[in-house]
Design an enzyme around this catalytic site. Structure first.
Site, mmCIF file in Angstrom:
data_model
loop_
_atom_site.group_PDB
_atom_site.id
_atom_site.type_symbol
_atom_site.label_atom_id
_atom_site.label_comp_id
_atom_site.label_asym_id
_atom_site.label_seq_id
_atom_site.Cartn_x
_atom_site.Cartn_y
_atom_site.Cartn_z
ATOM 1 N N ASP A 105 -8.532 15.724 -17.882
ATOM 2 C CA ASP A 105 -8.361 16.904 -18.749
ATOM 3 C C ASP A 105 -8.031 16.526 -20.191
ATOM 4 O O ASP A 105 -7.390 17.296 -20.908
ATOM 5 C CB ASP A 105 -7.266 17.844 -18.199
ATOM 6 N N LYS B 83 -12.737 15.220 -22.765
ATOM 7 C CA LYS B 83 -13.898 14.323 -22.875
ATOM 8 C C LYS B 83 -15.175 15.075 -23.218
ATOM 9 O O LYS B 83 -15.970 14.627 -24.044
ATOM 10 C CB LYS B 83 -14.082 13.559 -21.563
ATOM 11 N N GLY C 246 -14.364 19.232 -14.384
ATOM 12 C CA GLY C 246 -14.977 20.241 -15.247
ATOM 13 C C GLY C 246 -14.769 19.934 -16.712
ATOM 14 O O GLY C 246 -13.648 19.703 -17.155
ATOM 15 N N HIS C 247 -15.866 19.892 -17.467
ATOM 16 C CA HIS C 247 -15.789 19.699 -18.916
ATOM 17 C C HIS C 247 -16.115 21.022 -19.594
ATOM 18 O O HIS C 247 -17.212 21.547 -19.457
ATOM 19 C CB HIS C 247 -16.798 18.637 -19.373
ATOM 20 N N GLN D 16 -12.814 12.722 -14.784
ATOM 21 C CA GLN D 16 -11.400 12.511 -14.444
ATOM 22 C C GLN D 16 -10.740 11.623 -15.497
ATOM 23 O O GLN D 16 -11.082 11.667 -16.663
ATOM 24 C CB GLN D 16 -11.259 11.940 -13.029
#
Length: 429
Positions: A16, A19, A43-44, A226
């Site tokens: 988180d 990225k 999730g991005h 991650q």
């Protein structure tokens, strides 16, 4: 023959770190963006042309026209979730089938993998890892035990292969005494629709494609999911993910030699967050932690879960810089700390025997953080558009971080839309 290099972008904490946003800033200078590990548990969140997107399996370079995007062999892919994600992007006008290539060696997350995930977590009771329940761990387990189902299998006798793998999983679930199969039939139907949809994409031997592109001197950015402290080998085990999230994972997850790695960009927040169970030495359980969560909007992009929040941990960060070979740091969300009178940074651990260390120990469950205090800068950093506008207190804080981590901070990101301001005038990545 001289060939190009790949640059690697990865998170240095527990995920988180932001990225996806940074990838979107960097992609204009790259020809190729490739994901090398992880699955739909990562999730991005990106904002592009006024719209927000959450990418789970698709590389963040998909919004850039003319770029090749590769899902590498180190990724695990859920066909139904991939289909939903891809179709949403296609509806918004992004031609995925022209831009996205999928490795034949990437492993498939089956519906029964998700059931196994729930069954294993339930069996652990109070010692559960806190997975997202997406079937990531069981899929990687099958991969390592040589029982996996891969994207390339879609092209030959797939129904028989799927049935054999499902039967094996059902026997495993029976041995665990698991009886909750509600929704499996509907999930399977959608999953098979996802398989049919995936056939519309280009399946590749990604190791051959990546190395061919390198020989053509293409610029390639490898995108991690991650964070370093969730790495299956070097993270806070067993509260980790099931893949190698560190720089070395780019080599195994895409099929490139270590001599092909160029710059390694490590992303960190100006504080720490974590989702799920596991040790977190600088975690704050007081109003300060809640304030950081609220100001930083710290909720999981995929799960919506509250993120645990704490002060920056420089012992952990220095460890991450070391195992990744980080060449440049990128710091996110410094402005979240704008209102604090005092900023704390963990500079050492006190071990259970009373000794102090600056090295990350085998176990961090029972360490006590030793803090250094810094004067808060008490200025709205979202107004800063260049390094010249940074307050003196913030400059002192950043100088300390660079000295402690022995690595240059090349970009500082502020504002919710992630406006980036260059910290040093040497160059901008």
């Amino acid at each position: 023959m001289n060939t190009g290099k790949v640059d690697v972008l990865l998170g240095l904490q527990w995920g988180d770190e932001g990225k996806g946003k940074v990838v979107d800033v960097l992609t204009p200078r790259y020809d190729v963006v490739a994901r090398f590990q992880g699955g739909p548990n990562a999730g991005h969140t990106l904002e592009f042309e006024g719209q927000k997107y959450v990418l789970r399996s698709i590389p963040s370079g998909i919004f850039q026209g003319g770029k090749v995007n590769i899902i590498g062999n180190g990724v695990v892919l859920a066909p139904d979730l991939f289909m939903g994600e891809a179709k949403d992007l296609e509806k918004s006008g992004h031609p995925l089938k022209e831009r996205l290539h999928i490795s034949k060696k990437a492993h498939l997350i089956m519906p029964t993998h998700r059931i196994l995930d729930r069954a294993y977590e339930a069996a652990k009771g109070k010692d559960k890892v806190g997975t997202t329940g997406k079937g990531i761990g069981p899929t990687y387990t099958d991969k390592i035990s040589r029982n996996g189902l891969r994207v390339g299998d879609i092209l030959c006798d797939f129904e028989q292969k799927y049935a054999a793998h499902k039967d094996r999983h059902m026997k495993m679930l029976a041995a665990l005494g698991w009886t909750d199969f509600e929704g499996l039939e509907e999930t399977e139907k959608l999953w098979m629709e996802g398989i049919a949809y995936m056939k519309e994409f280009k399946f590749v031997d990604s190791e051959n494609e990546i190395n061919r592109l390198l020989r053509e001197s293409k610029h390639i950015l490898c995108e991690g999911a991650q964070g370093t402290m969730l790495d299956v080998d070097f993270g806070s085990y067993p509260f980790v993910t099931s893949s190698n999230t560190i720089c070395a994972g780019a080599c195994t997850g895409l099929g490139i030699g270590p001599n092909k790695v160029g710059n390694v960009y490590g992303i960190m927040k100006a504080y720490c967050t974590r989702v799920g169970s596991g040790p977190f030495p600088t975690e704050l359980f007081d109003e300060t932690g809640k304030t950081i969560r609220d100001l930083g909007h710290e909720y999981g992009a995929v799960t919506g879960r509250e993120r645990r929040c704490g002060w920056i941990d420089l012992v952990q960060l220095r460890y991450s810089v070391m195992v990744n070979g980080v060449t440049e740091l990128i710091m996110m969300k410094s402005d979240v700390l704008d209102s604090f009178e005092t900023i704390k940074a963990c500079v050492a651990y006190e071990l259970p025997d009373g000794t102090e260390t600056k090295d990350s120990p085998y176990e961090i469950d029972n360490v006590k953080p030793i803090y250094k205090d810094f004067r808060g800068w008490k200025k709205d950093m979202t107004k800063c558009k260049s390094q010249d506008e940074f307050p003196e207190e913030f400059r002192e804080y950043v100088a300390f971080l660079e000295n402690y981590l022995e690595t240059r901070i090349g970009i500082i990101s502020v504002r919710s839309e992630e406006h980036t301001s260059e910290l040093q005038s040497l160059r901008r990545i």
